[in-house]
Scaffold this active site. Structure first.
Site, PDB file in Angstrom:
ATOM      1  N   GLN A 253      -2.336   2.583   9.866  1.00 17.81           N
ATOM      2  CA  GLN A 253      -1.059   2.670   9.162  1.00 17.81           C
ATOM      3  C   GLN A 253      -0.032   3.483   9.950  1.00 17.81           C
ATOM      4  OE1 GLN A 253      -4.039   2.996   7.718  1.00 17.81           O
ATOM      5  NE2 GLN A 253      -4.047   2.295   5.609  1.00 17.81           N
TER       6      GLN A 253
ATOM      7  N   ASN B  32      -5.484  12.294   0.409  1.00 15.06           N
ATOM      8  CA  ASN B  32      -4.590  11.466   1.220  1.00 15.06           C
ATOM      9  C   ASN B  32      -5.472  10.714   2.222  1.00 15.06           C
ATOM     10  OD1 ASN B  32      -1.869  10.598   1.884  1.00 15.06           O
ATOM     11  ND2 ASN B  32      -2.094  11.726   3.793  1.00 15.06           N
ATOM     12  N   LYS B  33      -4.861   9.883   3.004  1.00 14.21           N
ATOM     13  CA  LYS B  33      -5.590   9.026   3.952  1.00 14.21           C
ATOM     14  C   LYS B  33      -6.647   9.790   4.744  1.00 14.21           C
ATOM     15  CE  LYS B  33      -5.338   5.551   4.379  1.00 14.21           C
ATOM     16  NZ  LYS B  33      -6.295   4.664   3.675  1.00 14.21           N
TER      17      LYS B  33
ATOM     18  N   ARG C   8      -7.516  -0.676  -6.902  1.00 11.28           N
ATOM     19  CA  ARG C   8      -7.816   0.451  -5.994  1.00 11.28           C
ATOM     20  C   ARG C   8      -7.987   1.716  -6.844  1.00 11.28           C
ATOM     21  NH1 ARG C   8      -4.354   1.216  -0.675  1.00 11.28           N
ATOM     22  NH2 ARG C   8      -6.300   2.165   0.043  1.00 11.28           N
TER      23      ARG C   8
ATOM     24  N   ASP D  27      -2.080  10.780  -2.237  1.00  8.67           N
ATOM     25  CA  ASP D  27      -2.469   9.719  -3.182  1.00  8.67           C
ATOM     26  C   ASP D  27      -2.797  10.280  -4.555  1.00  8.67           C
ATOM     27  OD1 ASP D  27      -3.124   8.518  -0.358  1.00  8.67           O
ATOM     28  OD2 ASP D  27      -2.815   6.892  -1.779  1.00  8.67           O
TER      29      ASP D  27
ATOM     30  N   ARG E 281       0.864  -1.181   0.000  1.00 17.24           N
ATOM     31  CA  ARG E 281       0.000   0.000   0.000  1.00 17.24           C
ATOM     32  C   ARG E 281       0.900   1.229   0.000  1.00 17.24           C
ATOM     33  NH1 ARG E 281       2.197   2.041   3.780  1.00 17.24           N
ATOM     34  NH2 ARG E 281       0.702   3.724   3.614  1.00 17.24           N
ATOM     35  N   GLY E 282       0.219   2.399  -0.142  1.00 16.72           N
ATOM     36  CA  GLY E 282       0.981   3.626  -0.343  1.00 16.72           C
ATOM     37  C   GLY E 282       1.063   3.867  -1.841  1.00 16.72           C
TER      38      GLY E 282
END
Ligand code: MRU
Length: 354
Positions: free
Chosen positions: A199, A250-251, A93, A240, A51-52
């Protein structure tokens, strides 16, 4: 800062396979997972074993190598297979644009191989390895561009994991910390735990500890309090997808942290390579946001934490409006102030790879 094990690597030659750290097992165990089929790479991306944003781009590129290597027939048949594999990996994703950027580069191999006379299968592998190698260099350059921003003797807050685990190199946001530490700056890091998949608590603290940096994990709700206590001088996060005007996905939770930073007059920086910008999108409203399984919220890590049948809203990302962002640290330097003109100018400057 010591070397990390590689988050993802291609093992062997043309007949090789993908080896990645299974990040769902961290911090309890450092397990590697080998993927010999494209379906295994898809599954690893979907389930966040890898991930990332930059790391899933690299994984997808390597997935293409696996997916097309058994394709027989003429060039037209191979082209059809390539499109099929690319479309399939694109469903893993939706938010991080690096995935689509990397798949686009793999598609270009088709024409490139004809131009340079390289066998197609070799071209695919070379391109996937080049994407990884370039990412490694971009991470280092982001670290060098951002390190002067780190306040000596201060505190830096980060959200999610934008480190070595999320990239082909030393990370994006965390690269800035690693390079600053190499340069002798001393600072404290606050890592938001990053609900619901943790995370920050599981991954950021793990890799910062490995590197010998001073890190404190916070419940997400604690960020406001440490800011009020005057212990945070800088917020630094990854991305992202960044739209042309600088709006940044982003998250989930990043937007809230940006609002808090503004309320406490703390600079808020995003660190990202050029592969994370999507200049086709004029604003962040157009960024597709991944919605994830309700069970991540109601049954986090195996324990029921909300009643059966309760409604759940679980977007994996949010979008921070560009006016909350002090600057964007790229491998080509820092974009500041954040607006479309400054972004386009910065991305048009050359990146000289060492
Ligand atoms: O859902 P994840 O863990 O893939 O989300 C990752 C992030 O939001 C990171 O901050 C982002 O991808 C940048 S990684 C250098």
């Amino acid at each position: 800062v010591k070397d990390f094990p590689r988050t993802i690597e291609w093992v062997g030659g043309r007949d090789g396979f993908v080896r990645l750290i299974d990040q769902t097992q961290l911090p309890g165990a450092l397990h590697y997972r080998d993927c010999h089929e494209v379906e295994e790479v898809w599954e690893a991306i979907r389930t966040l074993r890898v991930r990332g944003a930059p790391a899933i781009g690299i994984a997808a590129a390597m997935g293409v190598v696996l997916g097309v290597r058994t394709a027989g027939g003429d060039r037209a048949a191979l082209d059809r297979k390539l499109e099929e594999v690319i479309s399939y990996l694109a469903t893993s994703r939706p938010t991080a644009v690096n995935l689509f950027w990397a798949l686009g580069r793999m598609r270009n191999c088709f024409e490139r191989s004809a131009l340079v006379g390289e066998p197609l299968q070799d071209c695919f592998l070379h391109e996937a390895l080049a994407i990884q190698e370039e990412d490694q260099q971009m991470c280092r350059a982001i670290g060098e561009a951002g390190a002067p921003l780190i306040p000596d003797g201060g505190g830096v807050l980060t959200h999610c994991n934008a480190g070595a685990l999320a990239t082909g190199g030393i990370g994006t946001a965390l690269a800035v910390l690693y390079v600053a530490a190499e340069q002798g700056r001393r600072f404290l890091v606050f890592a938001d735990e990053t609900r619901p998949l943790l995370q920050g608590a599981r991954l950021t603290t793990w890799e910062l500890q490995q590197a010998g940096l001073d890190v404190t994990v916070l419940c997400d709700g604690t960020a406001a309090q440490v800011m009020k206590e005057g212990r945070v001088q800088l917020v630094l996060v990854g991305a992202d997808r960044i739209a042309a005007n600088g709006d940044t996905a982003n998250k989930i939770g990043t937007y809230g942290v940006a609002v808090l930073a503004r309320a406490h007059d703390i600079p808020f920086y995003v660190a990202a390579p050029s592969s994370t910008f999507d200049l086709r999108l004029s604003t962040g409203d157009q960024i597709p946001i991944e919605q994830r399984d309700a069970r991540e919220v109601t049954h986090g890590f195996g324990r029921q934490t909300a009643p059966v049948g309760v409604a759940v809203y679980n977007p994996a990302f949010d979008v921070t409006p560009h006016h909350f962002i002090t600057g964007i640290i790229t491998e080509r330097g820092v974009v500041r102030p954040v607006n479309e003109g400054a972004i386009r100018t910065r991305l048009a400057t050359a990146f000289s790879q060492s």
